[in-house]
Design an enzyme around this catalytic site. Structure first.
Site, short mmCIF file in Angstrom:
data_model
loop_
_atom_site.label_atom_id
_atom_site.label_comp_id
_atom_site.label_asym_id
_atom_site.label_seq_id
_atom_site.Cartn_x
_atom_site.Cartn_y
_atom_site.Cartn_z
N LYS A 174 0.86 -1.19 0.00
CA LYS A 174 0.00 0.00 0.00
C LYS A 174 0.89 1.23 0.00
CE LYS A 174 -1.65 3.07 2.38
NZ LYS A 174 -1.71 4.45 1.88
N GLY A 227 6.73 6.03 8.25
CA GLY A 227 5.82 7.17 8.29
C GLY A 227 5.98 7.90 9.61
N SER A 228 4.90 8.54 10.04
CA SER A 228 5.02 9.38 11.24
C SER A 228 4.94 8.55 12.53
CB SER A 228 3.90 10.41 11.25
OG SER A 228 2.68 9.78 11.58
N VAL A 231 1.22 7.72 13.69
CA VAL A 231 0.63 6.59 12.93
C VAL A 231 1.32 5.28 13.31
CG1 VAL A 231 0.21 5.64 10.63
CG2 VAL A 231 -0.13 8.07 11.04
N GLY A 232 2.62 5.33 13.51
CA GLY A 232 3.36 4.14 13.91
C GLY A 232 2.83 3.55 15.22
N GLU A 249 9.61 2.53 10.97
CA GLU A 249 10.60 3.59 10.75
C GLU A 249 9.85 4.90 10.83
OE1 GLU A 249 13.67 3.53 10.63
OE2 GLU A 249 13.98 1.38 10.40
N CYS A 283 12.79 11.95 6.77
CA CYS A 283 12.86 11.62 8.21
C CYS A 283 14.27 11.87 8.71
CB CYS A 283 12.38 10.22 8.48
SG CYS A 283 13.21 8.98 7.54
N GLU A 384 8.66 17.16 15.15
CA GLU A 384 9.02 17.00 13.74
C GLU A 384 8.14 17.91 12.89
OE1 GLU A 384 8.29 13.14 11.79
OE2 GLU A 384 10.27 13.40 10.88
C1 UN1 Z 1 13.59 8.97 4.71
O1 UN1 Z 1 13.65 10.20 4.78
O2 UN1 Z 1 12.55 8.38 5.07
O3 UN1 Z 1 19.56 9.07 4.14
C2 UN1 Z 1 14.66 8.13 4.15
C3 UN1 Z 1 18.67 9.60 3.49
C4 UN1 Z 1 17.98 8.82 2.40
C5 UN1 Z 1 16.82 8.06 2.96
C6 UN1 Z 1 15.85 8.90 3.71
N1 UN1 Z 1 18.92 7.93 1.77
O4 UN1 Z 1 18.30 10.74 3.70
#
Ligand code: UN1
Length: 496
Positions: A174, A227-228, A231-232, A249, A283, A384
């Site tokens: 998804k 995701g956030s 939500v996680g 993650e 992230c 964040e």
């Molecule tokens: C993400 O922002 O979810 O190291 C992953 C990095 C990228 C991956 C980011 N290779 O910023």
């Protein structure tokens, strides 16, 4: 305008409800990239059924053969890199050099998986008993639910789907509803490379309809989500009902620390790339800059001067440095954080507004924004933001800097700029984060290395590298007794 479909059990199909949603270009929202099925629980049910029945066959395909398919996937992604990068920029806005990089991460992940197919090692160990053999082997888990975000529409799905497939799991995928076209292109490539019917299924739609249906489904054996953090947490709670294995993650509040002895030009390139690359929507983005007081004023001047020169625009234009943010609710959320920062007494030194210059009116653009005089306890230093907003904090020492870096519920990425090897190693030891960079920005993780964070950035799993293969396999322990008689472990001892 293209009409896209789900792919379930080897067939392209509409949502059972017949409903669709639109996917628009964030740099020019009058442009519709395509329409997609707005799916629900009944579509997920069908995809899970297909994935369950395909699992019976896929798990028996020798791992090196699965690896050969993934190598072809890498070849096809390479051949179509430019086309995929352009499609990705149209649907989510980041600039072409970055969308090319995003596809490249998928290519690297494919070739890594192909290599791993001849290295999916188990272990053997000596037995306690004579004429007995002990080993632990990896076996597939079953049906993998893969739920992915819009900021890395190719790389993140490949981080999850390629190891899952290599390990013998089947997939219900998804993708984020902001980036369904790139995800569909990935599925087409998997099919062209030879992934059999039912092994990969894609179901489009929203998180609460499709995503939660996958997480709650009793026949889905594991879920991998990026995701956030809010939500996680919901996913974690929902998955607990069926005791599903879940890899999360989640968010980050990553900081770059610049010491008084650092190469300031290098540190400047680092923070510009870390804070405003992907319009701050990673992230791993740098959202806090922690400066030693001795270089604070000098560095702030350098930073503001260079940030002013960043060119906003459509990511398809080679002149653009910073693209739009993903959608209007996200832009509003970013602007709200700017208002919060002003209210908290931080010093808005640059940006802080919706960008409306030439060529920007029809997209979700936001000015690169810098706050000076940020204090660690402010909300803009803790939460964040996921946009082009950087908060700058002044510190007096390495120890204070590291304490500020650690003063967050998150722990994904971090960076220190210094020429002093002793300071660098102290920071490596003391920063609480899954990733620490020395003299490099907080972004730039490589596909063959573990990726993930501590604290509320995740639940202890790592993607990437060799570590992700632990998530997508079960350990099965096997004992073979070739003594021809009953031997009782821990009871028949031979060493009195
Ligand atoms: C993400 O922002 O979810 O190291 C992953 C990095 C990228 C991956 C980011 N290779 O910023």
């Amino acid at each position: 305008m293209k009409k896209y479909q789900n792919f379930i059990g080897g067939k392209w199909v509409d949502a059972k409800s017949g409903d669709v949603f639109e996917n628009r270009n964030p740099a020019n929202w009058s442009e519709v990239v395509g329409t997609f099925p707005k799916s629900g629980r009944e579509d997920v049910d069908e995809a899970v059924r297909a994935a369950c029945s395909a699992f019976d066959r896929w798990r028996l395909v020798p791992v090196p053969q699965r690896g050969d398919i993934l190598r072809r996937v890498g070849d096809l992604l390479s051949a179509r890199k430019e086309e995929l990068a352009r499609l990705m920029t149209r649907e989510m806005g980041k600039v072409l050099i970055e969308t090319r990089g995003d596809v490249q991460e998928g290519i690297d992940t494919a070739y890594y998986a192909a290599g791993e197919s001849r290295r999916l090692f188990g272990r053997t160990a000596p037995s306690e008993l004579p004429k007995k053999f002990a080993m632990a082997i990896r076996v597939p888990v079953g049906v993998a639910g893969v739920v992915t975000p819009w900021n890395f529409p190719m790389a993140i799905p490949t981080w999850k789907i390629f190891p899952a497939l290599l390990c013998g799991d089947t997939v219900v995928f998804k993708p984020a509803s902001d980036t369904p076209a790139t995800a569909t292109a990935l599925v087409e490539i998997l099919l062209e490379a030879g992934i059999p019917e039912g092994v990969i299924n894609i179901v489009h739609g929203g998180g609460s309809d499709v995503g939660m249906a996958i997480v709650e489904h009793p026949d889905v054996d594991l879920v991998s989500f990026t995701g956030s953090t809010p939500v996680g947490k919901k996913i974690s709670a929902a998955a607990a009902v069926t005791l599903k294995r879940v890899a999360l993650e989640l968010g980050g509040k990553n900081a770059q620390l610049v010491m008084e002895d650092a190469d300031l030009d290098l540190a400047l390139d680092g923070v510009l790339w870390g804070a405003f690359g992907t319009t701050g929507q990673r992230c791993t983005a740098t959202s806090r800059l922690v400066l030693h007081e001795k270089i604070y004023d000098t560095f702030m001047n350098m930073l503001v001067a260079r940030t002013k020169k960043l060119r906003l625009g459509d990511g398809l234009s080679e002149d653009t440095d910073v693209g739009p943010v993903i959608n209007e609710p996200q832009r509003k959320a970013i602007h709200q954080y700017v208002e919060i920062g002003v209210g908290e007494g931080a010093d808005l030194v640059l940006g802080g507004k919706i960008a409306t210059g030439d060529g920007l009116k029809n997209g979700w653009f936001y000015q690169p924004t810098i706050f000076g005089g940020v204090r660690p306890e402010m909300r803009i230093a803790k939460e964040e933001i996921f946009g082009p907003v950087l908060g700058v904090i002044k510190v007096k020492s390495l120890q204070e800097g590291v304490a500020v870096l650690n003063d967050t519920i998150y722990g994904l990425s971090s960076a220190i700029y210094t020429r002093d090897i002793n300071k660098a190693f102290e920071a490596i030891r003391d920063i609480k984060a899954g990733i620490t960079y020395v003299n490099a920005p907080t972004i730039g993780a490589e596909a063959h290395m573990p990726f993930g964070g501590v604290k509320q950035t995740g639940n202890g799993h790592r993607e990437g590298g060799w570590t992700v293969y632990d998530f997508f396999t079960e350990w099965k322990t096997v004992y073979v007794d070739y003594s021809g008689r009953i031997q009782k472990a821990q009871i028949d001892t031979y060493h009195q």
